[in-house]
Design an enzyme around this catalytic site. Structure first.
Site, mmCIF file in Angstrom:
data_model
loop_
_atom_site.group_PDB
_atom_site.id
_atom_site.type_symbol
_atom_site.label_atom_id
_atom_site.label_comp_id
_atom_site.label_asym_id
_atom_site.label_seq_id
_atom_site.Cartn_x
_atom_site.Cartn_y
_atom_site.Cartn_z
ATOM 1 N N GLY A 13 -29.536 -48.005 -32.570
ATOM 2 C CA GLY A 13 -30.688 -48.874 -32.812
ATOM 3 C C GLY A 13 -30.660 -50.051 -31.849
ATOM 4 N N GLY A 14 -30.378 -49.759 -30.597
ATOM 5 C CA GLY A 14 -30.202 -50.823 -29.601
ATOM 6 C C GLY A 14 -31.445 -51.114 -28.782
ATOM 7 N N THR A 15 -32.608 -50.631 -29.237
ATOM 8 C CA THR A 15 -33.822 -50.805 -28.425
ATOM 9 C C THR A 15 -34.676 -51.979 -28.872
ATOM 10 O OG1 THR A 15 -35.151 -49.329 -29.824
ATOM 11 C CG2 THR A 15 -33.907 -48.308 -28.019
ATOM 12 N N SER A 16 -34.309 -52.628 -29.964
ATOM 13 C CA SER A 16 -35.162 -53.683 -30.533
ATOM 14 C C SER A 16 -34.296 -54.658 -31.331
ATOM 15 C CB SER A 16 -36.189 -53.008 -31.461
ATOM 16 O OG SER A 16 -36.895 -53.957 -32.239
ATOM 17 N N GLY A 17 -34.782 -55.850 -31.505
ATOM 18 C CA GLY A 17 -34.195 -56.799 -32.454
ATOM 19 C C GLY A 17 -32.708 -57.067 -32.264
ATOM 20 N N ILE A 18 -31.984 -56.947 -33.357
ATOM 21 C CA ILE A 18 -30.555 -57.291 -33.378
ATOM 22 C C ILE A 18 -29.766 -56.363 -32.445
ATOM 23 C CG2 ILE A 18 -28.509 -57.239 -34.869
ATOM 24 C CD1 ILE A 18 -30.479 -58.168 -37.187
ATOM 25 N N GLY A 19 -30.084 -55.077 -32.464
ATOM 26 C CA GLY A 19 -29.366 -54.123 -31.610
ATOM 27 C C GLY A 19 -29.588 -54.399 -30.134
ATOM 28 N N SER A 137 -26.420 -56.338 -44.611
ATOM 29 C CA SER A 137 -27.513 -57.293 -44.850
ATOM 30 C C SER A 137 -27.107 -58.187 -46.007
ATOM 31 C CB SER A 137 -28.788 -56.529 -45.221
ATOM 32 O OG SER A 137 -29.729 -57.375 -45.844
ATOM 33 N N TYR A 150 -33.494 -50.253 -50.228
ATOM 34 C CA TYR A 150 -32.870 -50.795 -49.018
ATOM 35 C C TYR A 150 -31.582 -51.550 -49.380
ATOM 36 C CZ TYR A 150 -32.240 -53.896 -44.958
ATOM 37 O OH TYR A 150 -31.718 -54.590 -43.880
HETATM 38 N N1 LIG Z 1 -34.187 -58.481 -39.142
HETATM 39 C C1 LIG Z 1 -33.629 -58.838 -40.291
HETATM 40 O O1 LIG Z 1 -34.047 -59.816 -40.936
HETATM 41 C C2 LIG Z 1 -32.430 -58.080 -40.824
HETATM 42 C C3 LIG Z 1 -31.718 -58.647 -41.878
HETATM 43 C C4 LIG Z 1 -30.614 -57.981 -42.392
HETATM 44 C C5 LIG Z 1 -30.224 -56.765 -41.856
HETATM 45 N N2 LIG Z 1 -30.947 -56.226 -40.832
HETATM 46 C C6 LIG Z 1 -30.473 -54.932 -40.305
HETATM 47 O O2 LIG Z 1 -30.257 -55.060 -38.928
HETATM 48 C C7 LIG Z 1 -30.441 -53.806 -38.279
HETATM 49 C C8 LIG Z 1 -31.433 -53.969 -37.147
HETATM 50 O O3 LIG Z 1 -32.658 -54.442 -37.686
HETATM 51 P P1 LIG Z 1 -33.767 -55.181 -36.798
HETATM 52 O O4 LIG Z 1 -34.388 -56.205 -37.662
HETATM 53 O O5 LIG Z 1 -33.213 -55.544 -35.471
HETATM 54 O O6 LIG Z 1 -34.830 -53.981 -36.706
HETATM 55 P P2 LIG Z 1 -35.811 -53.459 -35.550
HETATM 56 O O7 LIG Z 1 -36.295 -54.566 -34.709
HETATM 57 O O8 LIG Z 1 -36.806 -52.631 -36.294
HETATM 58 O O9 LIG Z 1 -34.864 -52.496 -34.728
HETATM 59 C C9 LIG Z 1 -34.342 -51.348 -35.318
HETATM 60 C C10 LIG Z 1 -33.689 -50.505 -34.263
HETATM 61 O O10 LIG Z 1 -33.123 -49.345 -34.873
HETATM 62 C C11 LIG Z 1 -33.726 -48.171 -34.323
HETATM 63 N N3 LIG Z 1 -33.747 -47.162 -35.387
HETATM 64 C C12 LIG Z 1 -34.312 -47.248 -36.602
HETATM 65 N N4 LIG Z 1 -34.087 -46.129 -37.292
HETATM 66 C C13 LIG Z 1 -33.347 -45.321 -36.477
HETATM 67 C C14 LIG Z 1 -32.790 -44.030 -36.609
HETATM 68 N N5 LIG Z 1 -32.961 -43.297 -37.713
HETATM 69 N N6 LIG Z 1 -32.087 -43.525 -35.590
HETATM 70 C C15 LIG Z 1 -31.905 -44.238 -34.452
HETATM 71 N N7 LIG Z 1 -32.415 -45.465 -34.257
HETATM 72 C C16 LIG Z 1 -33.137 -45.983 -35.272
HETATM 73 C C17 LIG Z 1 -35.086 -48.633 -33.806
HETATM 74 O O11 LIG Z 1 -35.622 -47.801 -32.801
HETATM 75 P P3 LIG Z 1 -36.644 -46.595 -33.173
HETATM 76 O O12 LIG Z 1 -37.594 -47.134 -34.201
HETATM 77 O O13 LIG Z 1 -37.276 -46.221 -31.882
HETATM 78 O O14 LIG Z 1 -35.771 -45.520 -33.705
HETATM 79 C C18 LIG Z 1 -34.667 -49.987 -33.223
HETATM 80 O O15 LIG Z 1 -33.975 -49.813 -32.017
HETATM 81 C C19 LIG Z 1 -30.910 -52.836 -39.378
HETATM 82 O O16 LIG Z 1 -29.804 -52.115 -39.870
HETATM 83 C C20 LIG Z 1 -31.447 -53.774 -40.444
HETATM 84 O O17 LIG Z 1 -31.410 -53.190 -41.721
HETATM 85 C C21 LIG Z 1 -32.033 -56.853 -40.302
#
Ligand SMILES: NC(=O)c1ccc[n+]([C@@H]2O[C@H](COP(=O)([O-])OP(=O)(O)OC[C@H]3O[C@@H](n4cnc5c(N)ncnc54)[C@H](OP(=O)(O)O)[C@@H]3O)[C@@H](O)[C@H]2O)c1
Length: 249
Positions: A13-19, A137, A150
């Site tokens: 999940g390294g294409t967006s956000g935290i990753g 989380s 979730y």
């Molecule tokens: N943002 C927050 O407030 C927050 C808070 C607590 C925890 N988190 C956790 O942090 C992590 C990253 O979240 P984010 O907010 O950075 O989300 P994001 O911006 O939606 O990024 C999610 C990343 O994961 C990839 N992804 C999602 N499902 C996937 C799958 N089945 N296989 C491979 N890649 C997948 C997406 O790419 P594709 O969609 O192209 O697959 C994207 O690269 C998640 O585990 C989330 O639960 C986030």
């Protein structure tokens, strides 16, 4: 700092956000970074923005064949992994009474099954003494309305870290969970309905956070790099909250 010179690092999940922020931070400290995501276009633009030391391998981490493909590439090129960040994940709102089987399966398949097999299938490549970071989380320990599915997945992820440090003891592989609070990402904005609606929700929620604001992905990335590094050599099985204090009150 150059803590990761010539280290092989995987960020799912390294294409967006935290990753994406995490991949960028590892690359800036000298690592050879592998990122995954399901959408080819987003993967391509992430790789382009991150530069030469980052490789994208398209894949859905809930699909075992896709995980195999990722590790085949790394096996051929490096034969080993130093750091694994199992970060791919996400979820939707639905109150008890409206949860569907499809939502349950999609969320558990990515957040629990995906994390489990991402780590298990990496074991032959992970060096003894390697470091694994699982993205959990604050919801792992908090109740949130309409977010139980979730939240349950993240509680599972948190326990994976506790249990796997015992399974991996003979190999000295450290496993820690990182628990972000509200973090400014595309995923969060989509969850909150996008546009003005998301802005309004984030502004309201910011006031509940002791630090008075939403976190930035780079702030979570810094904590992940710390946990993965030798600076955290005696830190094993913890849940590190990067939440501005939200889950601490
Ligand atoms: N943002 C927050 O407030 C927050 C808070 C607590 C925890 N988190 C956790 O942090 C992590 C990253 O979240 P984010 O907010 O950075 O989300 P994001 O911006 O939606 O990024 C999610 C990343 O994961 C990839 N992804 C999602 N499902 C996937 C799958 N089945 N296989 C491979 N890649 C997948 C997406 O790419 P594709 O969609 O192209 O697959 C994207 O690269 C998640 O585990 C989330 O639960 C986030």
């Amino acid at each position: 700092m150059n803590r990761y010179s010539n280290k092989v690092v995987v960020v799912t999940g390294g294409t967006s956000g935290i990753g994406l922020a995490t991949a960028k931070a590892f690359a800036s400290e000298g690592a050879q970074v592998y990122i995954t995501g399901r959408r080819q276009e987003t993967l391509d633009s992430a790789v382009k923005s991150l530069g030469g030391s980052v490789t994208g391998v398209r894949g859905d981490m809930s699909q075992l064949a896709d995980i195999d493909r990722l590790y085949d590439v790394i096996q051929q090129r490096h034969g080993q992994i130093d750091v694994l960040v199992a970060n791919a994940g996400g979820g939707d709102f639905a109150p008890l009474g409206e949860i569907t089987e499809q939502q349950y399966e999609e969320t558990f398949n990515t957040n629990v099954k995906g994390v489990l097999f991402t780590v298990q299938k990496a074991l032959p490549l992970l060096k003894d003494g390697a470091s694994v970071v699982l993205t959990a989380s604050t919801t792992s320990v908090k109740g949130t309305p309409a977010f139980s599915v979730y939240s349950a997945t993240k509680a599972a992820v948190r326990n994976f870290a506790r249990s796997w440090i015992l399974d991996l003891k003979p190999r000295r592989i450290r496993v820690n969970a990182i628990s972000p609070g509200l973090t400014e990402t595309a995923g969060l904005n989509t969850l909150f309905g996008g546009g003005e609606q998301a802005e309004g929700t984030k502004n309201w929620l910011s006031e509940q956070v002791p630090s008075g604001r939403i976190g930035q992905p780079g702030e979570v990335a810094s904590a992940i790099l710390f946990l993965a590094s030798d600076d955290a050599s005696y830190i094993n099985g913890v849940e590190l909250f990067v939440d501005g204090g939200l889950a601490q009150i």
